[in-house]
Design an enzyme around this catalytic site. Structure first.
Site, PDB file in Angstrom:
ATOM      1  N   CYS A  65      35.283  29.287  47.743  1.00 50.44           N
ATOM      2  CA  CYS A  65      35.973  28.039  48.089  1.00 50.44           C
ATOM      3  C   CYS A  65      36.821  27.502  46.948  1.00 50.44           C
ATOM      4  O   CYS A  65      37.815  26.830  47.192  1.00 50.44           O
ATOM      5  CB  CYS A  65      34.947  27.004  48.529  1.00 50.44           C
TER       6      CYS A  65
ATOM      7  N   GLU B  19      31.394  20.133  52.717  1.00 53.25           N
ATOM      8  CA  GLU B  19      31.842  20.975  51.594  1.00 53.25           C
ATOM      9  C   GLU B  19      32.902  21.909  52.161  1.00 53.25           C
ATOM     10  O   GLU B  19      32.588  22.946  52.738  1.00 53.25           O
ATOM     11  CB  GLU B  19      30.647  21.763  51.034  1.00 53.25           C
TER      12      GLU B  19
HETATM   13  P1  NAD Z   1      33.687  28.266  59.165  1.00 54.41           P
HETATM   14  O1  NAD Z   1      34.097  26.844  59.150  1.00 54.41           O
HETATM   15  O2  NAD Z   1      34.344  29.205  60.087  1.00 54.41           O
HETATM   16  O3  NAD Z   1      32.118  28.396  59.477  1.00 54.41           O
HETATM   17  C1  NAD Z   1      31.104  27.743  58.727  1.00 54.41           C
HETATM   18  C2  NAD Z   1      29.852  27.583  59.550  1.00 54.41           C
HETATM   19  O4  NAD Z   1      30.129  26.765  60.675  1.00 54.41           O
HETATM   20  C3  NAD Z   1      29.253  28.870  60.126  1.00 54.41           C
HETATM   21  O5  NAD Z   1      27.844  28.765  60.076  1.00 54.41           O
HETATM   22  C4  NAD Z   1      29.742  28.872  61.564  1.00 54.41           C
HETATM   23  O6  NAD Z   1      28.860  29.508  62.453  1.00 54.41           O
HETATM   24  C5  NAD Z   1      29.793  27.412  61.896  1.00 54.41           C
HETATM   25  N1  NAD Z   1      30.850  27.063  62.850  1.00 54.41           N
HETATM   26  C6  NAD Z   1      32.033  27.684  63.058  1.00 54.41           C
HETATM   27  N2  NAD Z   1      32.763  27.029  63.963  1.00 54.41           N
HETATM   28  C7  NAD Z   1      32.011  25.955  64.333  1.00 54.41           C
HETATM   29  C8  NAD Z   1      32.211  24.869  65.229  1.00 54.41           C
HETATM   30  N3  NAD Z   1      33.340  24.744  65.932  1.00 54.41           N
HETATM   31  N4  NAD Z   1      31.236  23.943  65.334  1.00 54.41           N
HETATM   32  C9  NAD Z   1      30.109  24.028  64.607  1.00 54.41           C
HETATM   33  N5  NAD Z   1      29.853  25.026  63.761  1.00 54.41           N
HETATM   34  C10 NAD Z   1      30.797  25.975  63.619  1.00 54.41           C
HETATM   35  O7  NAD Z   1      33.829  28.731  57.633  1.00 54.41           O
HETATM   36  P2  NAD Z   1      33.612  30.169  57.009  1.00 54.41           P
HETATM   37  O8  NAD Z   1      34.695  31.082  57.437  1.00 54.41           O
HETATM   38  O9  NAD Z   1      32.193  30.600  57.177  1.00 54.41           O
HETATM   39  O10 NAD Z   1      33.796  29.818  55.453  1.00 54.41           O
HETATM   40  C11 NAD Z   1      35.040  29.770  54.826  1.00 54.41           C
HETATM   41  C12 NAD Z   1      35.470  28.348  54.569  1.00 54.41           C
HETATM   42  O11 NAD Z   1      34.417  27.627  53.946  1.00 54.41           O
HETATM   43  C13 NAD Z   1      36.640  28.263  53.603  1.00 54.41           C
HETATM   44  O12 NAD Z   1      37.511  27.249  54.021  1.00 54.41           O
HETATM   45  C14 NAD Z   1      35.978  27.875  52.288  1.00 54.41           C
HETATM   46  O13 NAD Z   1      36.827  27.234  51.385  1.00 54.41           O
HETATM   47  C15 NAD Z   1      34.878  26.996  52.759  1.00 54.41           C
HETATM   48  N6  NAD Z   1      33.776  26.959  51.796  1.00 54.41           N
HETATM   49  C16 NAD Z   1      33.541  25.794  51.144  1.00 54.41           C
HETATM   50  C17 NAD Z   1      32.534  25.743  50.198  1.00 54.41           C
HETATM   51  C18 NAD Z   1      32.251  24.479  49.445  1.00 54.41           C
HETATM   52  O14 NAD Z   1      31.207  24.422  48.804  1.00 54.41           O
HETATM   53  N7  NAD Z   1      33.106  23.480  49.474  1.00 54.41           N
HETATM   54  C19 NAD Z   1      31.745  26.870  49.942  1.00 54.41           C
HETATM   55  C20 NAD Z   1      32.016  28.035  50.651  1.00 54.41           C
HETATM   56  C21 NAD Z   1      33.035  28.069  51.580  1.00 54.41           C
END
Ligand code: NAD
Length: 476
Positions: free
Chosen positions: A254, A220
């Site tokens: 998102c 997602e």
């Molecule tokens: P992020 O990708 O930085 O982090 C998401 C999760 O992944 C966190 O739990 C983090 O600890 C973990 N993480 C970070 N880097 C990682 C890695 N290299 N390997 C494994 N895990 C890792 O995202 P964010 O800043 O928390 O959220 C914002 C993003 O999420 C935006 O792009 C937004 O559009 C998207 N988003 C999508 C949805 C959806 O339903 N499609 C919903 C909410 C947010």
């Protein structure tokens, strides 16, 4: 072992124990699935206030009422829908067996089986929803699960971990907190399915890690969700609805509108109406409890950086409301960035905050071309009453979902799938499609007592006419 894992090193043995419990258990009854979901519902109902306060504190300003609406009620919606429908989704489904075996009494059906253990990695922007909404479908499908909340909201993550620890058998639901390293190790485990909500960039890494164990993924992700305002749109109403959508969670959603395409003749009116509507919703900034803060310094710098860059390029920026604010706090007004150049960062990266790009156009075909030149977005919005234009825009674009004459709304439909396409993700959850996502769909064929193949000359050693019999059946 406790449900709140203290170290990522405990995860492999927990998964092995979940696997063994799963194998021993056999079919998971509807009652048991409902009971597991109900435990999550009870946790939310009993602790909603504490959870909303934790999210408020983590954001440094996120109205607790909004936290209840977005995360608690949002998750409860998914959980209750799954609880109340799972029994209807579970039964085996008969399938017609091919001729002539159907005549001989053979039977066929498909069986919806739980996959096993589902890992769920959540984000900070909707800290409970991104964990508990997919969990609703994973539990409805009879799975066990392990959650990994975002480290950017540590109070919420810790509270959720404590509550799960108090209430759950780790063999059914466990949780581990931690940052990027924990996330990386988590994604490298042999789950039976992995759900990741987060950025597209991290999503690629998650999929690479999951591939090592051939773990199926639901990704997602995000993207730059476009809004197309048609000539026939009611500009004031479109602006009002976009102001509401853009104010939601301070634009940190998102599916938040990212760039708006507006007919050139209506541009000024649209900007005026959007500013007026936003100012009516949020008359103040720094001391406004209704305005959700940008979550941390890193994101503040990113967003302030987008605006500084376009200002330096001479781009017009309209600030709503146009009041003095404390740059030291996390609260920011909404910035409308008018026709920035393609090479600006705000045109290339997902905004994910209180800013919106406004682009004027004179030909709707160019708008569709521009949308199609970018990555497939998570959401697309069309405003207007012209059915043929609406059909054209929807028919010539791909996006995760669509709302017409509003924004964000389609994601609130519990009985319809939510997910992305292309760079905005893969797979889906919510409702029946969510149940299917976390189920293994197993085909079963039950043979008839009689096997006529030898009698019909179908078996080796093949007789002289066998090839001819096969050829006679090759038809168009
Ligand atoms: P992020 O990708 O930085 O982090 C998401 C999760 O992944 C966190 O739990 C983090 O600890 C973990 N993480 C970070 N880097 C990682 C890695 N290299 N390997 C494994 N895990 C890792 O995202 P964010 O800043 O928390 O959220 C914002 C993003 O999420 C935006 O792009 C937004 O559009 C998207 N988003 C999508 C949805 C959806 O339903 N499609 C919903 C909410 C947010």
């Amino acid at each position: 072992m406790r449900a709140h894992l203290q170290s990522i090193d405990q995860l492999p043995s927990l998964l092995a124990a979940q696997r063994s419990a799963f194998d021993q258990q056999g079919p998971v009854s509807a009652e048991l699935r409902r009971g597991r979901i109900q435990q999550v519902i009870d946790l939310l109902v009993d602790h909603h206030q504490q959870l909303a306060e934790a999210m408020d504190a983590d954001f440094g300003g996120r109205h607790p009422g909004f936290g209840l609406m977005n995360d608690v009620l949002g998750s409860l919606g998914s959980l209750k829908h799954a609880r109340d429908h799972l029994e209807a989704w579970m039964p085996d489904e008969p399938r017609q067996v091919f001729a002539p075996y159907d005549q001989l009494g053979a039977q066929g059906w498909v069986q919806y089986q739980p996959k096993g253990s589902v890992g769920i990695i959540g984000t900070w922007n909707a800290p409970l929803f991104t964990l508990l909404s997919p969990l609703a479908c994973a539990l409805a499908a009879g799975n066990r699960a392990v959650l990994k909340p975002s480290e950017i909201v540590p109070r919420t993550a810790e509270l959720l971990a404590q509550l799960i620890d108090q209430r759950f058998d780790p063999l059914e639901l466990a949780i581990i907190t931690g940052g990027v390293e924990v996330g990386q190790a988590f994604a490298s485990q042999p789950f039976n399915h992995l759900v990741f909500t987060g950025s597209t960039e991290v999503g690629r890494d998650i999929m690479r890690r999951a591939a090592e164990n051939l773990v199926p993924v639901t990704l997602e992700l995000g993207g730059k969700s476009p809004v197309v305002i048609g000539q026939s749109a009611d500009i004031a109403e479109a602006a009002r609805r976009l102001a509401i959508a853009k104010g939601t969670n301070g634009g940190q959603i998102c599916i938040s509108p990212d760039r708006v395409f507006v007919p050139v003749a209506q541009r000024e009116e649209f900007i005026r109406q959007l500013a007026e509507a936003f100012n009516g919703l949020y008359p103040g900034v720094s001391d406004n409890p209704d305005l959700v803060s940008v979550v941390n310094q890193r994101h503040l710098q990113r967003l302030d950086g987008y605006l500084a860059e376009v200002r330096e390029m001479g781009v017009e920026v309209v600030q709503c409301p146009d009041v003095v604010f404390d740059a030291g706090s996390g609260k920011r007004p909404l910035s409308l960035v008018i026709n920035p150049p393609l090479n600006s960062r705000i045109m290339r990266e997902e905004i994910f905050g209180p800013a919106l790009v406004v682009l004027s156009y004179s030909d709707i075909h160019h708008v569709v071309d521009e949308i199609n030149q970018g990555e497939r977005p998570l959401a697309l919005y069309y405003f207007g009453t012209d059915q043929s234009e609406q059909d054209y825009v929807l028919g010539h674009t791909l996006s995760g979902g669509v709302s017409i004459n509003d924004a964000l709304m389609h994601a609130a439909m519990e009985n319809a799938p939510f997910g992305g396409v292309g760079a905005s993700g893969m797979g889906r959850y919510h409702g029946h499609e969510g149940f299917l996502e976390f189920s293994h769909v197993r085909t079963v064929f039950k043979a008839a007592a009689v096997d006529p193949r030898a009698e019909w000359g179908m078996l080796p050693p093949y007789h002289a006419g066998f090839t001819g019999v096969m050829q006679a059946q090759i038809t168009r």
